[in-house]
Design an enzyme around this catalytic site. Structure first.
Site, PDB file in Angstrom:
ATOM      1  N   GLN A 142      70.290  56.276  93.109  1.00  0.00           N
ATOM      2  CA  GLN A 142      71.694  56.638  92.886  1.00  0.00           C
ATOM      3  C   GLN A 142      71.954  58.132  93.129  1.00  0.00           C
ATOM      4  OE1 GLN A 142      71.253  55.499  88.582  1.00  0.00           O
ATOM      5  NE2 GLN A 142      72.537  57.296  88.226  1.00  0.00           N
ATOM      6  N   CYS A 148      75.110  54.434  88.111  1.00  0.00           N
ATOM      7  CA  CYS A 148      74.165  53.383  87.707  1.00  0.00           C
ATOM      8  C   CYS A 148      74.845  52.018  87.563  1.00  0.00           C
ATOM      9  CB  CYS A 148      73.521  53.766  86.384  1.00  0.00           C
ATOM     10  SG  CYS A 148      74.723  54.093  85.079  1.00  0.00           S
ATOM     11  N   HIS A 285      73.414  54.322  80.298  1.00  0.00           N
ATOM     12  CA  HIS A 285      72.816  53.967  81.591  1.00  0.00           C
ATOM     13  C   HIS A 285      72.819  52.447  81.747  1.00  0.00           C
ATOM     14  CE1 HIS A 285      70.495  54.619  85.160  1.00  0.00           C
ATOM     15  NE2 HIS A 285      69.398  54.053  84.704  1.00  0.00           N
ATOM     16  N   ASN A 302      65.229  49.846  87.771  1.00  0.00           N
ATOM     17  CA  ASN A 302      66.085  51.030  87.661  1.00  0.00           C
ATOM     18  C   ASN A 302      66.604  51.430  89.047  1.00  0.00           C
ATOM     19  OD1 ASN A 302      67.405  53.216  86.551  1.00  0.00           O
ATOM     20  ND2 ASN A 302      65.572  54.187  85.711  1.00  0.00           N
TER      21      ASN A 302
END
Ligand SMILES: *[C@@H]1O[C@H](CO)[C@@H](O)[C@H](O)[C@H]1NC(C)=O
Ligand SMILES: *[C@@H]1O[C@H](CO)[C@@H](O)[C@H](O)[C@H]1NC(C)=O
Ligand SMILES: *[C@@H]1O[C@H](CO)[C@@H](O)[C@H](O)[C@H]1NC(C)=O
Ligand SMILES: *[C@@H]1O[C@H](CO)[C@@H](O)[C@H](O)[C@H]1NC(C)=O
Ligand SMILES: *[C@@H]1O[C@H](CO)[C@@H](O)[C@H](O)[C@H]1NC(C)=O
Ligand SMILES: *[C@@H]1O[C@H](CO)[C@@H](O)[C@H](O)[C@H]1NC(C)=O
Ligand SMILES: CC(=O)N[C@H]1CO[C@H](CO)[C@@H](O)[C@@H]1O
Length: 333
Positions: A142, A148, A285, A302
């Site tokens: 990102q 996110c 997040h 992630n």
């Protein structure tokens, strides 16, 4: 600001005296990460922040009680505060989003009841990892942008599309960052934060295009799609209730978009992460839960590149670690 920090940090730095070893570590790290600084002052400041982080890593990793290790990575010259500002979602935005989401969730109570019913009758697998089914696209990055939420939503749609349609296609996060905006009726704010549920709402109406057609550029731009037939459209989704069993039963069906407190995730390398302050969780997040192991630890995808963590993934301790059970979303059709 930087100058002030140098003055504050200076005594600290001399106290722990900068060894040749540390300087070498810094030079190696900064050339690996291709760091370019505005001027000497900034370079000095970044070095000091780096040395402090290096010291933290040494201390953490030399304690055999820790269940996870930490290491140097792309965030190693950022202070905790900078990391929160540049990478995580802003607290006031998250608070705003949560209000909107809880209102939407109450409109879909019948759906919620259905999941609870399913979770009672379903026999849970001992462990599940959607990577093994080929349902997970490559790990993305990102960049310095709190987007996110768009990565979590795109990954959720990618996996569901694979399960339903048997094709694994990367979808466009940039489309979500540019188009899931207040002007189009959604509570989401580009690099400051947003919510996966609005991405689904948007994609169900307009369709989400592919990553190669609308590539990621790490900043918010003008929405560049027209019409209502741009690609994949989710049809139905639910909020997953907030118990471990509910998240596990949801994961038996498909990956789940989750929201967590990632304040302390910056330097995670490997192992079972349990480094959140459980008495002070701030959700900041969004990621994708892709399974759990036999001990009940969650497996997380992630969006901080494959250099972060376990090739871009993380194992998070069982139960509500980092608030992982708080705000979960799954596509059901
Ligand atoms: C590790 O845990 C044990 C038992 O709780 C404790 O006595 C010991 O001080 C800990 N070691 C370190 C380095 O923190
Ligand atoms: C918008 O999309 C069109 C067609 O895909 C492309 O030619 C154009 O350069 C894009 N504009 C911007 C501002 O990205
Ligand atoms: C679903 O699969 C078909 C056939 O493989 C493919 O043409 C189509 O693009 C896929 N749909 C999506 C949204 O990926
Ligand atoms: C879990 O959800 C219930 C309602 O569904 C709520 O009352 C409770 O506060 C939630 N617990 C946590 C830890 O979020
Ligand atoms: C709780 O967490 C927030 C965000 O990480 C932080 O700003 C705050 O100082 C913490 N409060 C306490 C009491 O630790
Ligand atoms: C946490 O999860 C583990 C493994 O799933 C379980 O044995 C334990 O009872 C849980 N602890 C709490 C406090 O819920
Ligand atoms: C989040 C969510 O599932 N929203 C849905 C709630 O129910 C209404 C009416 O069926 C839908 O329009 C929303 O998309």
């Amino acid at each position: 600001m930087i100058l002030l920090s140098i003055i504050v940090l200076m005594p600290l730095c001399f106290a722990q005296d900068i060894s040749i070893e540390k300087l070498l570590a810094y030079n190696k790290w900064s050339s690996q990460h291709q760091r370019v600084y505005l001027n000497e002052d900034e370079k000095l400041f970044r070095q000091m922040v780096f040395f402090e982080n290096l010291q933290k890593i040494k201390e953490h990793n030399s304690n055999p009680n820790n269940t996870y290790s930490i290491h140097l990575n792309q965030f190693s010259d950022m202070t905790k505060q900078e990391f929160a500002e540049k990478i995580l979602m802003k607290q006031n935005i998250v608070d705003h989003l949560m209000k909107g989401i809880s209102q939407e969730a109450t409109h879909n109570d019948t759906n919620n009841k259905e999941t609870q019913l399913n979770s009672k009758s379903l026999i849970l697998a001992d462990s599940i990892d959607w990577r093994e089914q080929g349902a997970i696209t490559t790990v993305k990055n990102q960049g310095n942008c709190g987007s996110c939420w768009s990565f979590s939503a795109a990954a959720l749609m990618e996996s569901f599309n694979f399960i339903q349609n048997n094709t694994l296609v990367d979808f466009s996060e940039q489309q979500l960052v540019d188009c899931v905006i207040p002007a189009n009726g959604y509570y989401s704010y580009g690099c400051s934060g947003g919510a996966a549920v609005y991405c689904l709402d948007y994609a169900s109406k307009v369709g989400i295009t592919t990553l190669d057609k609308y590539p990621y550029v790490r900043i918010q731009k003008n929405c560049n799609v027209t019409g209502t037939n741009n690609g994949y459209k989710p049809k139905q989704w639910i909020k997953v209730p907030n118990t471990s069993n509910d998240l596990k039963s949801a994961l038996n069906f498909s990956p789940v978009s989750v929201v967590v407190d990632a304040t302390n995730w910056d330097n995670y390398e490997s192992g079972i992460f349990n480094g959140c302050d459980q008495s002070n969780i701030s959700l900041n997040h969004a990621v994708l839960a892709i399974g759990y192991d036999q001990q009940g630890n969650w497996i997380i995808k992630n969006s901080w590149s494959h250099y972060w963590g376990e090739n871009g993934f993380m194992r998070l301790a069982a139960n509500n670690t980092c608030g992982i059970l708080s705000n979960n979303l799954q596509i059901t059709a």
